[in-house]
Design a protein around this motif. Structure first.
Motif, short mmCIF file in Angstrom:
data_model
loop_
_atom_site.label_atom_id
_atom_site.label_comp_id
_atom_site.label_asym_id
_atom_site.label_seq_id
_atom_site.Cartn_x
_atom_site.Cartn_y
_atom_site.Cartn_z
N LEU B 218 59.66 39.64 80.13
CA LEU B 218 60.47 39.15 79.20
C LEU B 218 61.74 39.79 79.20
O LEU B 218 61.82 41.12 79.26
N GLN B 222 64.31 39.98 73.95
CA GLN B 222 63.30 38.76 73.18
C GLN B 222 62.26 39.47 72.68
O GLN B 222 61.38 38.68 71.92
N LYS B 224 59.60 40.96 70.31
CA LYS B 224 59.16 41.10 68.79
C LYS B 224 57.90 41.86 68.67
O LYS B 224 57.39 41.28 67.82
N ARG B 265 59.61 28.50 73.22
CA ARG B 265 59.86 29.78 73.96
C ARG B 265 58.60 29.86 74.64
O ARG B 265 57.65 29.38 74.58
N ASP B 278 52.09 33.91 72.03
CA ASP B 278 53.17 34.18 72.28
C ASP B 278 53.17 35.64 72.80
O ASP B 278 53.05 36.48 72.11
N ALA B 280 55.92 37.11 73.55
CA ALA B 280 56.85 38.17 72.84
C ALA B 280 56.56 38.71 71.69
O ALA B 280 56.97 39.77 71.27
#
Lengths: 454, 330
Positions: B218, B222, B224, B265, B278, B280
């Protein structure tokens, strides 16, 4: 010649009085009574085709390299089990026919059992004295679901492995004992020890079939003992007297004809309609999964339930107590089974009627029961249909997440709607019948009054 | 051969004669014949039976002939067809050739109160010599429980029933190289965005739940990740267990936005029950039934440019069970 055969039998068994009675056994005639027979005959086809398959299937997870006639798999490493099923499909004459017929028969068997169950429920045929028959039937249905699951799991193709992974997840999720249970069944961490294949095999080809066969014998023996229920089709059909066609000669050719018709449909399906083309899925590997693969239809309700449950594990502080798959994969089917098992006793208590019933109700005759049945069916069916939300997304472009939210709400709301609508319809049908009867009576009276006057 | 057939004929003939010589049944007809069968019914049934026979022969022919194309289909058609015509013949015979009379029987009364009473009495009277009932019941209960338990104890051999530590095993250790699907080491600079890769630890069995990881890249902006995992994603490359924390299927789908401004996303999705994670945010659950994040594997890049594990996973791999920690290390 017949006389001699009978004499031979009678000398050996003394069964002539029983046989004579059985030949003239009265079997009430109604189309809905053949659903159970269809299930029985599908089971016979399952046993027959199943024995044929065991002659060629190798229940072993030992690795081998495929060098058979199906080019796309050549050179691939796979288990003996998977290879032997690809070989049955491609290299054993009539092997694919019997394999597909076996698979179709399983799907038809469960479908017939469930339709039969619905017939028995909506006509109140589960009431005394047939409550035990109902219980045995339910145990048979749930054993059959497990039997079918094991059947397609032993093959060790990619779909089998994904199904087993889910089974492993459900076993693990059981409160407190989950980890131990899963380790005991699989013999170790998933995908388990090689002996796990032997465990599935012996359960699928011996333990469960023997259990189902025993339950079928009990089920039928009790039906014979109590006689079949009947509708009020003739004024002579009462709670005390059964009217029907004799088992011989009238029923025999029909029933044998039905058996052959079931076999015919299953073999035609097996020969002409492809089912579970395992060579396309490839062998199972932990790291692989396919999208859009669907299990056999009778597991759809569990897939739907597993998908509908919101994402949470039950935890105490930081520690898991109950894993998420438990709700949809274990608790949900358990609730369905327990509710169905409780139906006869619950109805006795609610209607305060513990007497025996040999006359079957029409669904409208018992609005409360029919309404509850429709509500329950709506609940299970909505959860079943929720299992197809991913296909609906692919085919119709409906948002997957939107559909899941729809089903979450609908499965809680629509059963109540179904209850009230069904109850209203039943009462309206009863009312219409009453009005019809009154009008006919009045017309007859009027005609009778007119006659002497003229 | 000829003599055999003659003998067979003689036997059949003998049976026939004997039957005709015998006196009729004891008490007149039992089966009421009803109206005569419609004309042609017998011929129709015979014709149907012959068609079934032909299809049976047809099946054997197809089975034995290797040059037949679409053999499975022809086999199903002939065998299923044979059954079908037999079925139609039998049902036709049942409808038209066999007398259709109604019979009546009484429903049995299922209960026999006097018998129930007698059984109760037999059991009670059989125990009339016993005076210390409680003692015997207790002793019997103890024996039954102990012997019963002893008999099922060997079930422990099935698997490591009492020790569940094995469920925590993963082959990942700090420094192990990531090996791709093709069996070659995975170089960090060859990992591209907008797609996903499967990797395994070097020198390890691939057939373990803890082995496969899914690797995605990624844009670092982006990411986190939780603060303690800041060093786990060299060049924005993150790795997660490929086994869903819901029910153990492989995470085989990677949802990437085709038009970033309006679409959700990137996410890792399990095709079994659509648990969505997710990448990220350290494998957090975005949607679906999973109750725990996907365990993340810390990554580092060796001096040779190959991706290596920086340690073991951030949490338990695979489905949850009692005692699994819902957050943090196992």
């Amino acid at each position: 010649m017949i006389r001699r055969a009978v004499a031979y039998l009678d000398r050996g068994t003394g069964a002539s009085p029983l046989l004579r009675k059985t030949l003239r056994y009265a079997f009430p005639d109604h189309w809905s009574f053949l659903l159970g027979e269809v299930a029985l005959y599908a089971f016979i086809v399952l046993v027959g085709t199943g024995i044929y398959l065991t002659l060629f299937f190798e229940p072993s997870l030992a690795k081998t390299t495929y060098n058979g006639v199906y080019a796309p798999l050549r050179g691939m490493e796979m288990s003996q089990a998977y290879k032997s099923v690809v070989d049955i499909s491609y290299e054993r004459n009539a092997g694919l026919l019997f394999r597909q017929t076996h698979h179709w028969a399983a799907d038809v068997f469960v479908a017939a059992v469930i339709l039969h169950l619905m017939r028995v429920f909506f006509t109140g045929a589960f009431r005394r004295p047939r409550t035990l028959i109902w219980t045995i039937g339910l145990l048979m249905l749930f054993t059959s679901l497990l039997e079918g699951y094991l059947g397609y799991s032993m093959v060790d193709d990619l779909l089998s492995g994904m199904g087993l992974a889910i089974g492993y997840g459900v076993a693990l999720s059981m409160p407190i004992i989950g980890g131990n249970l899963a380790l005991a069944i699989w013999g170790g961490q998933f995908p388990g020890v090689h002996a796990f294949e032997s465990r599935m095999y012996i359960a699928h080809v011996l333990i469960f079939p023997a259990l189902i066969a025993t339950l079928i014998v009990l089920h039928l023996a009790l039906v014979m003992r109590h006689h079949h229920t009947q509708f009020r089709m003739s004024p002579r059909a009462t709670e005390r007297r059964v009217i029907g066609l004799p088992a011989f000669p009238a029923q025999t050719p029909r029933s044998l004809g039905l058996m052959l018709a079931v076999a015919a449909v299953l073999f035609l399906l097996g020969g002409l309609v492809q089912i579970n083309p395992i060579w396309q899925w490839g062998p199972y590997q932990v790291a692989q999964g396919t999208n859009g693969a669907q299990p056999d239809w009778y597991l759809g309700w569990l897939i739907g339930a597993l998908r509908l449950v919101p994402g949470f594990d039950l935890t105490i502080g930081d520690y898991t107590l109950v894993g998420n798959p438990f709700w949809g994969g274990a608790l949900f089917p358990l609730v369905v089974l327990l509710v169905l098992l409780a139906v006869p006793a619950a109805e006795r208590r609610l209607t305060r009627d513990g007497s025996t019933h040999n006359l079957a109700d029409r669904p409208r005759d018992a609005p409360g029961r029919t309404a509850f049945g429709m509500a329950f069916l709506t609940w299970v069916s909505l959860i079943f249909v929720a299992g197809s939300a991913d296909r609906m997304y692919v085919f119709l472009g409906l948002s997957y997440e939107g559909q899941i939210w729809f089903y979450r709400v609908a499965s809680l709301v629509l059963p109540f709607v179904a209850y009230f609508v069904t109850r209203r319809v039943c009462l309206a049908l009863q009312e219409a019948e009453r009005i019809d009867a009154e009008r006919e009576l009045a017309e007859a009276e009027a005609a009778a009054a007119r006659l002497p006057a003229s | 051969m000829k003599r055999f057939f003659l003998a067979l004929l003689a036997i059949i003939n003998g049976f026939r004669r004997r039957r005709s010589e015998e006196p009729p049944g004891p008490s007149g007809p039992i089966v009421s014949p009803g109206p005569p069968a419609p004309r042609g019914a017998e011929l129709a049934v015979a014709a149907l039976l012959l068609v079934a026979a032909l299809l049976g022969v047809g099946f054997m022919f197809v089975y034995a002939t290797e040059s037949v194309g679409n053999r499975t289909q022809w086999e199903g058609l002939t065998l299923g067809g044979a059954f079908l015509f037999l079925a139609i013949a039998l049902i036709t015979a049942g409808k038209h050739l066999v007398p259709e009379e109604e019979v009546e029987e009484d429903y049995h009364d299922p209960e026999h109160p006097s018998e129930e009473e007698a059984i109760d009495q037999i059991v009670r009277e059989s125990g009339s010599r016993i005076t210390r009932k409680k003692l015997l019941i207790t002793a019997g209960g103890a024996a039954g429980a102990a012997v019963g338990l002893a008999a099922i104890t060997p079930a422990l051999t099935l698997g490591p029933l009492l020790d569940t530590d094995e469920l925590r095993d993963t082959p990942w250790r700090r420094g192990l190289r990531l090996i791709g699907d093709d069996g070659k080491p995975m170089f960090a600079d060859q990992v591209e965005e907008e797609t996903f890769y499967t990797a395994f630890p070097e020198h390890a069995k691939r057939d373990l739940l803890g082995a496969p990881v899914v690797v995605v890249r990624l844009p670092p902006a982006q990411l986190k990740l939780p603060p303690e995992r800041a060093q786990w994603a060299p060049m924005g490359i993150v790795a997660f267990s490929k086994v869903c924390t819901h029910a153990g299927c492989a995470i085989a789908l990677y949802r990437k936005p085709t038009f970033a401004p309006t679409q959700p996303r990137p996410a890792l999705v399990c095709p079994c029950h659509y648990s969505t994670f997710d990448p990220a945010r350290g494998g957090e659950v975005i949607f679906g039934p999973a109750g725990r994040p996907l365990p993340q594997l810390p990554l580092m890049v060796g001096s040779d440019g190959v991706l290596r594990a920086g340690g073991n996973f951030s949490g338990q791999v695979g489905p949850s069970y009692s005692t699994v920690r819902s957050r943090g290390p196992t």
